[in-house]
Design a protein around this motif. Structure first.
Motif, PDB file in Angstrom:
ATOM      1  N   ARG A   1       0.823  -1.208   0.000  1.00 56.85           N
ATOM      2  CA  ARG A   1       0.000   0.000   0.000  1.00 56.85           C
ATOM      3  C   ARG A   1       0.862   1.264   0.000  1.00 56.85           C
ATOM      4  O   ARG A   1       0.553   2.243  -0.686  1.00 56.85           O
ATOM      5  CB  ARG A   1      -0.948  -0.031   1.197  1.00 56.85           C
TER       6      ARG A   1
ATOM      7  N   ASP B   1       0.726   4.062  -2.926  1.00 59.17           N
ATOM      8  CA  ASP B   1       0.462   5.490  -2.697  1.00 59.17           C
ATOM      9  C   ASP B   1       1.571   6.358  -3.298  1.00 59.17           C
ATOM     10  O   ASP B   1       1.326   7.483  -3.740  1.00 59.17           O
ATOM     11  CB  ASP B   1       0.313   5.770  -1.194  1.00 59.17           C
TER      12      ASP B   1
ATOM     13  N   LEU C   1       0.914   6.085  -7.418  1.00 65.55           N
ATOM     14  CA  LEU C   1      -0.302   6.574  -8.082  1.00 65.55           C
ATOM     15  C   LEU C   1      -0.128   7.954  -8.737  1.00 65.55           C
ATOM     16  O   LEU C   1      -0.558   8.130  -9.894  1.00 65.55           O
ATOM     17  CB  LEU C   1      -1.476   6.587  -7.090  1.00 65.55           C
TER      18      LEU C   1
ATOM     19  N   ARG D   1      -8.252   2.757  -3.617  1.00 65.75           N
ATOM     20  CA  ARG D   1      -6.865   2.379  -3.338  1.00 65.75           C
ATOM     21  C   ARG D   1      -6.806   1.029  -2.622  1.00 65.75           C
ATOM     22  O   ARG D   1      -5.960   0.180  -2.927  1.00 65.75           O
ATOM     23  CB  ARG D   1      -6.186   3.448  -2.462  1.00 65.75           C
TER      24      ARG D   1
END
Lengths: 237, 237
Positions: free
Chosen positions: A74, A78, A81, A94
């Motif tokens: 994750r 982040d 993106l 997400r």
């Protein structure tokens, strides 16, 4: 040469059992259509996977405390993106994209090969994926694991010795009673150094059509097989 | 009342899924015939099981370091054998007898009920048995677990909170998304206090024909079922 008395097979998962790249690209292309965007998901998948080893390395070195792969994925997502013009994705989107790693699809021979190997040996994962990731993937893709071992239950990321040795110990077995199965020479070299048997199964398109590494067995492994069906046959022989 | 959003079922194993007493008695009677001995295996099984909680309690209190149940079972067995005139059993025979806990047989409804519950929820063990014990039992008795959680992977023996909470966390779930399934009121009371949903399934002959406890649900559990098939139906309803 006497055959090793292998009681359990420990499987690397990403790349060896499932085709992470094609799975991510497939879901990504569906996102392109759904959201009217035009992301190059092959590049995206490779960039995301490229952040995997550096993220784990910070845990291995102790620079940060134990952190499961879902969280590392994750954080990488982040970071990534905005580079692909996707900084507008909201939290649920997400989270859903990050969980694509829970929905990876197996190589065509994997599920049938595993079912066959399970008839005679314990089949367990020895993956850097966290428990829920591997459990959810198993349910999604019908992978019949006896047990999910590896990183989260041992708190060691491969190739740290604890990931292999603690996994064997939890099965009540000596290292030499376990065979590490992987499409990656580095994984098998680490396992072999600890006394495990080893099986190389090449996945020559794991990293796409231009992959130029891990195409062949680079060491003298216990088994070298063309796919999981071939490995099952060799183990029975 | 809205139904709880239960994503995973956590199962107690000894007594709830498998009939440890009849399984031990069955193997013991076969030993009587094979060795020409005359041990009362019902008494033996009850005495062995009676040493279970005191042995775990020494680990829970920190009096001794983390020790898996196979080792505790073996220590109890070695204490017990002379009392039954079995001190002549050699190491392989003792090891084989100790591993009867890896070969326990399920209650008649258990395997079918688990398979049905697995269709809609993650099914995992939350047992004080160690990983190899539960994995070997699953293979021996065709129990289709998604995952083996509980004592060894959390390093907490139930009813310590960590055994339940760490098991839920490894599934990526909040406590209230998990339902503890047990034939024992004490197990469910501990789980409920931590926020898990609870399901009581009585096994009124677990301790033999004269069992006078855990015959009924003593608290207001989320589910009370007659067996695993009934529980599967209630979960689908």
């Amino acid at each position: 040469m006497t055959k090793p008395d292998i009681r359990a097979l420990l499987f690397d998962v990403f790349g060896t059992v499932v085709d992470w790249r094609a799975s991510i690209v497939g879901e990504g292309l569906a996102m392109n259509r759904r959201l009217g965007i035009d992301v190059d998901w092959e590049v995206f998948a490779d960039r995301w996977r490229g952040m995997y080893q550096p993220a784990m390395e910070r845990v291995r070195t102790g620079e940060r405390p134990w952190t499961i792969l879902d969280v590392l994925h994750r954080e990488s997502l982040d970071t990534l993106l905005p580079e692909f013009g996707l900084d507008h994705l909201d939290e649920p989107a997400r989270d859903r994209l990050n969980r694509v790693w829970h929905r990876l699809r197996p190589w065509p021979d994997a599920a049938a090969g595993l079912a066959r190997m399970k008839e005679t040996r314990v089949i367990a994962t020895c993956s850097n994926g966290n428990v829920s990731l591997v459990v959810n993937m198993a349910r999604f893709s019908s992978l019949p694991w006896d047990m999910v071992l590896g990183a989260e239950v041992t708190r060691h990321y491969k190739p740290q010795p604890g990931a292999y040795l603690e996994s064997a110990r939890m099965l009540g077995l000596a290292p030499e009673q376990c065979c590490m199965v992987a499409a990656h020479n580095s994984d098998l070299v680490a396992a072999e150094a600890l006394g495990l048997a080893t099986a190389f199964v090449p996945r020559p398109t794991e990293y796409g059509p231009d992959q130029d590494f891990d195409l062949v067995a680079e060491n003298d492994y216990t088994y070298v097989a063309t796919d999981f069906i071939d490995l099952a046959e060799q183990l029975e022989g």
